[in-house]
Design a protein around this motif. Structure first.
Motif, PDB file in Angstrom:
ATOM      1  N   ARG A   1       0.877  -1.178   0.000  1.00  0.00           N
ATOM      2  CA  ARG A   1       0.000   0.000   0.000  1.00  0.00           C
ATOM      3  C   ARG A   1       0.906   1.217   0.000  1.00  0.00           C
ATOM      4  NH1 ARG A   1      -4.277   2.112   4.680  1.00  0.00           N
ATOM      5  NH2 ARG A   1      -4.569   4.196   3.784  1.00  0.00           N
ATOM      6  N   THR A   2       0.611   2.187  -0.850  1.00  0.00           N
ATOM      7  CA  THR A   2       1.467   3.372  -0.933  1.00  0.00           C
ATOM      8  C   THR A   2       0.888   4.526  -0.123  1.00  0.00           C
ATOM      9  OG1 THR A   2       0.423   4.200  -2.956  1.00  0.00           O
ATOM     10  CG2 THR A   2       2.297   2.701  -3.215  1.00  0.00           C
ATOM     11  N   TYR A   3       1.802   5.376   0.348  1.00  0.00           N
ATOM     12  CA  TYR A   3       1.472   6.561   1.143  1.00  0.00           C
ATOM     13  C   TYR A   3       2.337   7.715   0.652  1.00  0.00           C
ATOM     14  CZ  TYR A   3      -0.191   3.150   4.665  1.00  0.00           C
ATOM     15  OH  TYR A   3      -0.828   2.115   5.323  1.00  0.00           O
ATOM     16  N   PRO A   4       1.813   8.939   0.661  1.00  0.00           N
ATOM     17  CA  PRO A   4       2.710  10.078   0.447  1.00  0.00           C
ATOM     18  C   PRO A   4       3.754  10.129   1.564  1.00  0.00           C
ATOM     19  CG  PRO A   4       0.392  10.756   0.353  1.00  0.00           C
ATOM     20  CD  PRO A   4       0.413   9.352   0.882  1.00  0.00           C
ATOM     21  N   LEU A   5       4.945  10.594   1.251  1.00  0.00           N
ATOM     22  CA  LEU A   5       5.989  10.707   2.271  1.00  0.00           C
ATOM     23  C   LEU A   5       5.491  11.511   3.470  1.00  0.00           C
ATOM     24  CD1 LEU A   5       8.943  10.157   3.101  1.00  0.00           C
ATOM     25  CD2 LEU A   5       9.557  12.293   1.917  1.00  0.00           C
ATOM     26  N   ALA A   6       4.637  12.499   3.234  1.00  0.00           N
ATOM     27  CA  ALA A   6       4.114  13.315   4.333  1.00  0.00           C
ATOM     28  C   ALA A   6       3.298  12.497   5.324  1.00  0.00           C
ATOM     29  CB  ALA A   6       3.261  14.452   3.772  1.00  0.00           C
ATOM     30  N   ASP A   7       2.792  11.343   4.903  1.00  0.00           N
ATOM     31  CA  ASP A   7       1.982  10.485   5.777  1.00  0.00           C
ATOM     32  C   ASP A   7       2.809   9.351   6.390  1.00  0.00           C
ATOM     33  OD1 ASP A   7      -0.180  12.061   5.186  1.00  0.00           O
ATOM     34  OD2 ASP A   7      -1.057  10.673   3.720  1.00  0.00           O
ATOM     35  N   ILE A   8       4.107   9.557   6.574  1.00  0.00           N
ATOM     36  CA  ILE A   8       4.977   8.498   7.063  1.00  0.00           C
ATOM     37  C   ILE A   8       4.552   7.984   8.439  1.00  0.00           C
ATOM     38  CG2 ILE A   8       6.654  10.183   7.946  1.00  0.00           C
ATOM     39  CD1 ILE A   8       8.853   8.112   7.338  1.00  0.00           C
ATOM     40  N   ASN A   9       4.015   8.843   9.292  1.00  0.00           N
ATOM     41  CA  ASN A   9       3.617   8.375  10.618  1.00  0.00           C
ATOM     42  C   ASN A   9       2.378   7.491  10.553  1.00  0.00           C
ATOM     43  OD1 ASN A   9       5.688   9.708  12.288  1.00  0.00           O
ATOM     44  ND2 ASN A   9       4.739  11.577  11.508  1.00  0.00           N
ATOM     45  N   GLU A  10       1.476   7.774   9.641  1.00  0.00           N
ATOM     46  CA  GLU A  10       0.341   6.885   9.421  1.00  0.00           C
ATOM     47  C   GLU A  10       0.819   5.541   8.878  1.00  0.00           C
ATOM     48  OE1 GLU A  10      -3.628   6.461   6.548  1.00  0.00           O
ATOM     49  OE2 GLU A  10      -2.531   8.359   6.611  1.00  0.00           O
ATOM     50  N   ALA A  11       1.773   5.573   7.957  1.00  0.00           N
ATOM     51  CA  ALA A  11       2.319   4.331   7.407  1.00  0.00           C
ATOM     52  C   ALA A  11       2.969   3.501   8.504  1.00  0.00           C
ATOM     53  CB  ALA A  11       3.336   4.648   6.308  1.00  0.00           C
ATOM     54  N   GLU A  12       3.713   4.152   9.401  1.00  0.00           N
ATOM     55  CA  GLU A  12       4.344   3.425  10.502  1.00  0.00           C
ATOM     56  C   GLU A  12       3.293   2.788  11.405  1.00  0.00           C
ATOM     57  OE1 GLU A  12       7.536   4.016  14.168  1.00  0.00           O
ATOM     58  OE2 GLU A  12       6.745   5.790  13.137  1.00  0.00           O
TER      59      GLU A  12
ATOM     60  N   GLY B   1      -0.190  -4.097  11.880  1.00  0.00           N
ATOM     61  CA  GLY B   1      -0.485  -5.195  10.971  1.00  0.00           C
ATOM     62  C   GLY B   1      -1.575  -4.901   9.968  1.00  0.00           C
ATOM     63  N   ARG B   2      -2.014  -3.650   9.871  1.00  0.00           N
ATOM     64  CA  ARG B   2      -3.059  -3.308   8.897  1.00  0.00           C
ATOM     65  C   ARG B   2      -2.533  -3.398   7.470  1.00  0.00           C
ATOM     66  NH1 ARG B   2      -5.769   2.257   9.877  1.00  0.00           N
ATOM     67  NH2 ARG B   2      -7.023   1.442   8.153  1.00  0.00           N
ATOM     68  N   VAL B   3      -1.233  -3.194   7.307  1.00  0.00           N
ATOM     69  CA  VAL B   3      -0.617  -3.202   5.984  1.00  0.00           C
ATOM     70  C   VAL B   3       0.600  -4.116   6.040  1.00  0.00           C
ATOM     71  CG1 VAL B   3       0.579  -1.787   4.269  1.00  0.00           C
ATOM     72  CG2 VAL B   3      -1.414  -0.882   5.445  1.00  0.00           C
ATOM     73  N   VAL B   4       0.796  -4.913   4.986  1.00  0.00           N
ATOM     74  CA  VAL B   4       1.961  -5.794   4.940  1.00  0.00           C
ATOM     75  C   VAL B   4       3.209  -4.987   4.616  1.00  0.00           C
ATOM     76  CG1 VAL B   4       3.024  -7.756   3.760  1.00  0.00           C
ATOM     77  CG2 VAL B   4       0.580  -7.810   4.297  1.00  0.00           C
ATOM     78  N   LYS B   5       3.168  -4.192   3.576  1.00  0.00           N
ATOM     79  CA  LYS B   5       4.359  -3.437   3.159  1.00  0.00           C
ATOM     80  C   LYS B   5       3.957  -2.024   2.750  1.00  0.00           C
ATOM     81  CE  LYS B   5       8.064  -4.277   2.914  1.00  0.00           C
ATOM     82  NZ  LYS B   5       9.217  -3.908   3.791  1.00  0.00           N
ATOM     83  N   PRO B   6       4.169  -1.034   3.627  1.00  0.00           N
ATOM     84  CA  PRO B   6       3.968   0.355   3.213  1.00  0.00           C
ATOM     85  C   PRO B   6       5.105   0.808   2.291  1.00  0.00           C
ATOM     86  CG  PRO B   6       4.031   0.103   5.623  1.00  0.00           C
ATOM     87  CD  PRO B   6       4.572  -1.150   5.018  1.00  0.00           C
ATOM     88  N   VAL B   7       4.754   1.586   1.290  1.00  0.00           N
ATOM     89  CA  VAL B   7       5.749   2.213   0.421  1.00  0.00           C
ATOM     90  C   VAL B   7       5.462   3.704   0.385  1.00  0.00           C
ATOM     91  CG1 VAL B   7       6.570   2.457  -1.956  1.00  0.00           C
ATOM     92  CG2 VAL B   7       6.226   0.178  -0.982  1.00  0.00           C
ATOM     93  N   LEU B   8       6.477   4.491   0.673  1.00  0.00           N
ATOM     94  CA  LEU B   8       6.349   5.952   0.733  1.00  0.00           C
ATOM     95  C   LEU B   8       6.713   6.567  -0.613  1.00  0.00           C
ATOM     96  CD1 LEU B   8       8.108   6.262   4.176  1.00  0.00           C
ATOM     97  CD2 LEU B   8       5.662   6.521   3.756  1.00  0.00           C
ATOM     98  N   ILE B   9       5.838   7.465  -1.082  1.00  0.00           N
ATOM     99  CA  ILE B   9       6.014   8.104  -2.382  1.00  0.00           C
ATOM    100  C   ILE B   9       6.350   9.585  -2.160  1.00  0.00           C
ATOM    101  CG2 ILE B   9       4.987   8.556  -4.639  1.00  0.00           C
ATOM    102  CD1 ILE B   9       5.198   5.579  -4.022  1.00  0.00           C
ATOM    103  N   PRO B  10       7.572  10.022  -2.474  1.00  0.00           N
ATOM    104  CA  PRO B  10       7.959  11.383  -2.157  1.00  0.00           C
ATOM    105  C   PRO B  10       7.124  12.455  -2.854  1.00  0.00           C
ATOM    106  CG  PRO B  10       9.899  10.060  -2.494  1.00  0.00           C
ATOM    107  CD  PRO B  10       8.733   9.211  -2.907  1.00  0.00           C
ATOM    108  N   ASP B  11       6.593  12.173  -4.044  1.00  0.00           N
ATOM    109  CA  ASP B  11       5.879  13.248  -4.744  1.00  0.00           C
ATOM    110  C   ASP B  11       4.429  13.391  -4.283  1.00  0.00           C
ATOM    111  OD1 ASP B  11       4.460  11.221  -5.943  1.00  0.00           O
ATOM    112  OD2 ASP B  11       5.233  11.558  -7.966  1.00  0.00           O
ATOM    113  N   GLY B  12       4.032  12.618  -3.276  1.00  0.00           N
ATOM    114  CA  GLY B  12       2.716  12.823  -2.670  1.00  0.00           C
ATOM    115  C   GLY B  12       1.618  11.913  -3.178  1.00  0.00           C
ATOM    116  N   ARG B  13       1.867  11.154  -4.240  1.00  0.00           N
ATOM    117  CA  ARG B  13       0.826  10.252  -4.750  1.00  0.00           C
ATOM    118  C   ARG B  13       0.686   9.037  -3.838  1.00  0.00           C
ATOM    119  NH1 ARG B  13       2.354   7.680  -8.728  1.00  0.00           N
ATOM    120  NH2 ARG B  13       4.533   8.348  -8.783  1.00  0.00           N
TER     121      ARG B  13
END
Length: 367
Positions: free
Chosen positions: A336-347, A353-365
């Motif tokens: 599941r992808t997250y904007p880099l700004a949402d890194i704390n939500e991804a963590e 365990g809600r997400v197997v592998k978060p991926v942070l996208i620097p451009d916000g998508r």
């Protein structure tokens, strides 16, 4: 150059996305990469529990993928515009590196765990000029850009979804490498995976691609459902009877078992789930003594630690992308992808365990 990055300033604080600075471009043997996406790995989050051993403030992130913007010198083997996946750092000249075992590099800890390369000391600061810790795994790729030893980078087909490829440099590489390299799984073998997270599910996918039968053990129903969609036989973790259920499903015991949990109880269950001469691999770092129960190592069973899937990234990453293109290693289903700004939500989603592998996208998508 100035750009955005997620900085961890204290062990118990949230990440802050702020401006950081590189004082100069790539030195000889380095590349400057514009990050398209970076996976979040539990090794990143373990810094919070390092009891002061990891220097802060720092930019973490070690599953980056992106586009080469600039190279240092002519010996990198890469060119501006190349798409690359970034993996762990290694020296390239010790006995293990020369023996195609860079995950066991003599300098692995110093190069990857904030040590950095002495010949190219950190040139990384925040906007006030305060030094940030030396590059994490040679990357620090929770950022818009990363300055990376070219040895870390693996060129990939530009037709691939670059923003999703970063976890192939560590988490997915570890699980798949354990199966394909460490174990050498093939048709007719059976694999029991304990812990259906990113590493365990990558192992399950690789085992299916290799023609093996896989059992996945986990306590989360959602993870077991995902494992079943990926052709693994799901088994709920339970305090009693677990080895017997695994042995029945594998026709008398698994040929191989992979523990991703670090739980002493599950490690003993994994050993009891093996057939005679079976092998158990551990990928989680143990933080205390491991008590083995009587009889667990009888009949030729063995146990060993596996680091980075015993992989040569430049060989395994292209193999995994080829399997993905053939529909046989659908790692994108774990992301599941997250904007880099949402890194704390991804963590938070990773920790719970809600997400197997978060991926942070620097451009916000994100999607």
């Amino acid at each position: 150059m100035r750009f955005g990055a997620a900085v961890l300033r204290a062990y118990d604080d949230p990440f802050t996305v702020e401006e950081v600075m590189l004082a100069e471009g790539p030195a000889e043997g380095e590349i400057l990469v514009r990050i398209a996406g970076c996976g979040m790995c539990r090794t990143d989050l373990a810094v919070r529990r390092s009891a002061g051993r990891s220097p802060l403030p720092a930019v973490l992130g070690h599953e980056g993928a992106g586009v080469v913007l600039e190279t240092g010198g002519t010996g990198t083997g890469l060119s501006a515009g190349d798409h690359v996946v970034l993996s762990f750092d290694s020296c390239g000249h010790c006995r293990n590196c020369l023996g195609a075992a860079p995950a066991h590099c003599d300098s692995f800890a110093s190069l990857n765990l904030f040590g950095g390369r002495a010949e190219n000391a950190a040139r990384f600061t925040d906007a006030t000029g305060t030094a940030l810790a030396p590059r994490w795994f040679g990357q620090s790729s929770f950022a818009e850009y990363a300055l990376v030893p070219a040895r870390n980078a693996v060129r990939v087909d530009p037709a691939l979804p670059l923003e999703l490829l970063g976890p192939l440099g560590c988490g997915f590489l570890t699980g798949a490498g354990a199966v394909l390299n460490s174990f050498g799984v093939g048709p007719g073998d059976t694999l029991a995976v304990f812990g259906a997270g990113a590493v365990g599910l990558a192992a399950a996918m690789a085992a299916h691609a290799a023609g093996a039968v896989t059992v996945a053990v986990d306590r989360h129903p959602g993870r077991l459902a995902l494992a079943e969609r990926l052709h693994a036989l799901p088994v709920p973790a339970s305090p009693t009877g677990l080895p017997g259920r695994v042995r029945r499903l594998t026709g008398g015991g698994a040929t191989y078992a992979l523990d991703t949990t670090g739980s002493a109880g599950l490690i003993n269950d994994a050993l009891r789930s093996l057939r005679p001469t079976g092998r158990l691999g551990l990928v989680a770092r143990l933080h205390e003594a491991l008590p083995l129960e009587v009889g667990t190592l009888d009949r030729g069973r063995t146990i060993s630690h596996i680091c980075e899937g015993d992989a040569v990234p430049g060989l395994l990453i292209p193999r995994l992308t080829a399997l993905w293109q053939a529909g046989r290693f659908p790692f994108d289903q774990l992301i599941r992808t997250y904007p880099l700004a949402d890194i704390n939500e991804a963590e938070h989603d990773c920790d719970t365990g809600r997400v197997v592998k978060p991926v942070l996208i620097p451009d916000g998508r994100s999607h």
